[in-house]
Design a protein around this motif. Structure first.
Motif, PDB file in Angstrom:
ATOM      1  N   HIS A  88       0.811  -1.216   0.000  1.00  0.00           N
ATOM      2  CA  HIS A  88       0.000   0.000   0.000  1.00  0.00           C
ATOM      3  C   HIS A  88       0.847   1.270   0.000  1.00  0.00           C
ATOM      4  CE1 HIS A  88      -3.726  -2.038   0.107  1.00  0.00           C
ATOM      5  NE2 HIS A  88      -3.649  -2.444   1.352  1.00  0.00           N
ATOM      6  N   ARG A  89       1.758   1.385  -0.963  1.00  0.00           N
ATOM      7  CA  ARG A  89       2.494   2.627  -1.099  1.00  0.00           C
ATOM      8  C   ARG A  89       1.583   3.685  -1.733  1.00  0.00           C
ATOM      9  NH1 ARG A  89       8.345   0.591  -3.554  1.00  0.00           N
ATOM     10  NH2 ARG A  89       8.968  -0.661  -1.741  1.00  0.00           N
ATOM     11  N   ARG A  90       1.615   4.849  -1.151  1.00  0.00           N
ATOM     12  CA  ARG A  90       0.760   5.937  -1.613  1.00  0.00           C
ATOM     13  C   ARG A  90      -0.716   5.537  -1.592  1.00  0.00           C
ATOM     14  NH1 ARG A  90       3.530   9.990  -4.121  1.00  0.00           N
ATOM     15  NH2 ARG A  90       1.633  10.658  -5.202  1.00  0.00           N
ATOM     16  N   ALA A  91      -1.047   4.594  -0.710  1.00  0.00           N
ATOM     17  CA  ALA A  91      -2.424   4.096  -0.665  1.00  0.00           C
ATOM     18  C   ALA A  91      -3.403   5.199  -0.322  1.00  0.00           C
ATOM     19  CB  ALA A  91      -2.537   2.949   0.345  1.00  0.00           C
ATOM     20  N   LEU A  92      -3.038   6.073   0.606  1.00  0.00           N
ATOM     21  CA  LEU A  92      -3.972   7.122   1.002  1.00  0.00           C
ATOM     22  C   LEU A  92      -4.260   8.079  -0.147  1.00  0.00           C
ATOM     23  CD1 LEU A  92      -3.035   8.115   4.661  1.00  0.00           C
ATOM     24  CD2 LEU A  92      -5.134   7.063   3.832  1.00  0.00           C
ATOM     25  N   ASP A  93      -3.232   8.447  -0.910  1.00  0.00           N
ATOM     26  CA  ASP A  93      -3.441   9.336  -2.048  1.00  0.00           C
ATOM     27  C   ASP A  93      -4.384   8.697  -3.062  1.00  0.00           C
ATOM     28  OD1 ASP A  93      -1.810  11.255  -0.972  1.00  0.00           O
ATOM     29  OD2 ASP A  93      -0.039  10.672  -2.104  1.00  0.00           O
ATOM     30  N   ALA A  94      -4.146   7.413  -3.346  1.00  0.00           N
ATOM     31  CA  ALA A  94      -5.003   6.705  -4.301  1.00  0.00           C
ATOM     32  C   ALA A  94      -6.429   6.592  -3.778  1.00  0.00           C
ATOM     33  CB  ALA A  94      -4.432   5.316  -4.584  1.00  0.00           C
ATOM     34  N   ALA A  95      -6.571   6.285  -2.488  1.00  0.00           N
ATOM     35  CA  ALA A  95      -7.904   6.135  -1.896  1.00  0.00           C
ATOM     36  C   ALA A  95      -8.656   7.456  -1.932  1.00  0.00           C
ATOM     37  CB  ALA A  95      -7.779   5.637  -0.460  1.00  0.00           C
ATOM     38  N   ARG A  96      -7.988   8.538  -1.591  1.00  0.00           N
ATOM     39  CA  ARG A  96      -8.647   9.846  -1.603  1.00  0.00           C
ATOM     40  C   ARG A  96      -9.109  10.209  -3.008  1.00  0.00           C
ATOM     41  NH1 ARG A  96      -4.001  11.496   1.961  1.00  0.00           N
ATOM     42  NH2 ARG A  96      -4.800  11.418   4.106  1.00  0.00           N
ATOM     43  N   GLY A  97      -8.262   9.907  -4.002  1.00  0.00           N
ATOM     44  CA  GLY A  97      -8.643  10.188  -5.382  1.00  0.00           C
ATOM     45  C   GLY A  97      -9.853   9.380  -5.820  1.00  0.00           C
ATOM     46  N   LEU A  98      -9.870   8.101  -5.448  1.00  0.00           N
ATOM     47  CA  LEU A  98     -11.006   7.244  -5.795  1.00  0.00           C
ATOM     48  C   LEU A  98     -12.285   7.727  -5.116  1.00  0.00           C
ATOM     49  CD1 LEU A  98      -9.320   3.724  -5.557  1.00  0.00           C
ATOM     50  CD2 LEU A  98     -10.246   4.767  -7.630  1.00  0.00           C
ATOM     51  N   LEU A  99     -12.181   8.083  -3.855  1.00  0.00           N
ATOM     52  CA  LEU A  99     -13.363   8.551  -3.117  1.00  0.00           C
ATOM     53  C   LEU A  99     -13.896   9.848  -3.711  1.00  0.00           C
ATOM     54  CD1 LEU A  99     -12.186   7.770   0.511  1.00  0.00           C
ATOM     55  CD2 LEU A  99     -14.215   6.806  -0.591  1.00  0.00           C
TER      56      LEU A  99
ATOM     57  N   GLY B 201     -13.672  16.103   4.575  1.00  0.00           N
ATOM     58  CA  GLY B 201     -12.272  16.459   4.740  1.00  0.00           C
ATOM     59  C   GLY B 201     -11.407  15.281   5.108  1.00  0.00           C
ATOM     60  N   ARG B 202     -11.854  14.463   6.034  1.00  0.00           N
ATOM     61  CA  ARG B 202     -11.028  13.320   6.451  1.00  0.00           C
ATOM     62  C   ARG B 202     -10.930  12.257   5.369  1.00  0.00           C
ATOM     63  NH1 ARG B 202     -12.932   8.119   9.215  1.00  0.00           N
ATOM     64  NH2 ARG B 202     -15.155   8.011   8.782  1.00  0.00           N
ATOM     65  N   LEU B 203     -11.922  12.232   4.453  1.00  0.00           N
ATOM     66  CA  LEU B 203     -11.938  11.200   3.425  1.00  0.00           C
ATOM     67  C   LEU B 203     -11.128  11.570   2.191  1.00  0.00           C
ATOM     68  CD1 LEU B 203     -15.693  10.178   3.639  1.00  0.00           C
ATOM     69  CD2 LEU B 203     -13.733   8.870   4.461  1.00  0.00           C
ATOM     70  N   ILE B 204     -11.062  12.841   1.844  1.00  0.00           N
ATOM     71  CA  ILE B 204     -10.409  13.183   0.572  1.00  0.00           C
ATOM     72  C   ILE B 204      -9.242  14.159   0.708  1.00  0.00           C
ATOM     73  CG2 ILE B 204     -12.621  12.868  -0.612  1.00  0.00           C
ATOM     74  CD1 ILE B 204     -12.551  15.952  -1.086  1.00  0.00           C
ATOM     75  N   GLN B 205      -9.026  14.708   1.903  1.00  0.00           N
ATOM     76  CA  GLN B 205      -7.959  15.701   2.048  1.00  0.00           C
ATOM     77  C   GLN B 205      -6.866  15.198   2.968  1.00  0.00           C
ATOM     78  OE1 GLN B 205      -9.973  19.227   3.407  1.00  0.00           O
ATOM     79  NE2 GLN B 205     -11.175  19.452   1.528  1.00  0.00           N
ATOM     80  N   ALA B 206      -5.618  15.489   2.608  1.00  0.00           N
ATOM     81  CA  ALA B 206      -4.491  15.134   3.448  1.00  0.00           C
ATOM     82  C   ALA B 206      -4.501  15.981   4.707  1.00  0.00           C
ATOM     83  CB  ALA B 206      -3.186  15.334   2.701  1.00  0.00           C
ATOM     84  N   PRO B 207      -4.152  15.418   5.871  1.00  0.00           N
ATOM     85  CA  PRO B 207      -4.159  16.172   7.114  1.00  0.00           C
ATOM     86  C   PRO B 207      -3.084  17.263   7.125  1.00  0.00           C
ATOM     87  CG  PRO B 207      -3.239  13.990   7.470  1.00  0.00           C
ATOM     88  CD  PRO B 207      -3.764  14.004   6.066  1.00  0.00           C
TER      89      PRO B 207
END
Length: 253
Positions: free
Chosen positions: A124-135, A247-253
């Motif tokens: 899961h490298r860069r998983a959060l970025d990919a997840a936020r984009g998908l969401l 915000g928590r789903l698509i934006q970086a903290p």
């Protein structure tokens, strides 16, 4: 167990041995069960004639989300950050939905019953970025599907149409209409009940004809969407929490 329409409560037991009191109300126009949490407490709304056991089962199913929301209100806490692999509960179209992660060859997102499934390659490298984009893409697609259908019905009534519809996160507004007749909608409305999204769409489209909030304007809104005040009030009560969820789903903290 008899359900009452006024000042009647259900008590939902928690894993910690405590009990959550939930106000229960039937509504003649309700089409489904709906659970909301505000600073005044929790409330479950349901169609008239719904069996009490069905109402209680609905509460048990969403107990985790309910407990978390009440804790956030009590402590003034922000929603927990999105974490790869960790199941979380989110609002989607006014319903409680479980967000789960899966490993797969290609990134994708799909709604399966009451679960929103994020599929991402491992590791899961860069998983959060990919997840936020998908969401973000999923939420926008859901909104555009609804908005396109409503535009086809409402614009002929007004004999006017916007030049464009843009969907993006907004800090305070739910929608706007600019001087070029372009409508902008808050992406957080993807998490709200469709009726609340429709109210904002109707509101901005009516501004194509009347560019103020006069009595004539609100009369026009009422003609297209009766009882619009219910949706306006729902957004006033739940708006801050809804924007925080987005915000928590698509934006970086």
């Amino acid at each position: 167990m008899k359900l009452e329409t006024e000042n009647s409560y259900l008590e939902l037991p928690t894993l910690a041995g405590e009990k959550i009191k939930v106000l229960r109300r039937s509504h003649p126009r309700a089409r489904r069960l709906r659970l909301t949490v505000t600073s005044g407490g929790a409330r479950v709304t349901y169609p008239e004639g719904t069996h009490p056991a069905q109402v209680f089962a609905f509460l048990r199913k969403h107990g985790e989300w309910l407990e978390r929301k009440l804790d956030e209100l009590k402590l003034g806490a922000q929603p927990p950050a999105l974490e790869p692999g960790a199941t979380t509960v989110i609002p989607l179209r006014g319903e409680t939905t479980r967000l789960v992660w899966r490993a797969g060859t290609y990134p994708r997102i799909e709604l399966n019953a009451d679960r929103l499934v994020l599929t991402l390659p491992e590791p899961h490298r860069r998983a959060l970025d990919a997840a936020r984009g998908l969401l973000r893409s999923f939420f926008e697609a859901q909104m555009r599907r609804d908005v396109s259908r409503w535009l086809a019905r409402i614009c002929p009534q007004l004999d006017l149409a916007p030049n464009a519809v843009r969907i993006r996160p907004l800090k305070s507004l739910w929608g706007s209409l600019d001087t070029r007749d372009r409508v902008t909608l808050d992406l957080a409305l993807a998490l709200a009940p469709p009726a609340a999204l429709k109210y904002v769409v109707v509101h901005e489209l009516c501004h194509l004809r009347i560019r103020n909030h006069s009595r004539r304007f609100w009369s026009l809104v009422e003609t297209i969407q009766p009882h619009w005040e219910e949706q306006r009030d729902w957004l006033r009560v739940n708006g801050q929490a809804l924007k925080a969820e987005l915000g928590r789903l698509i934006q970086a903290p």
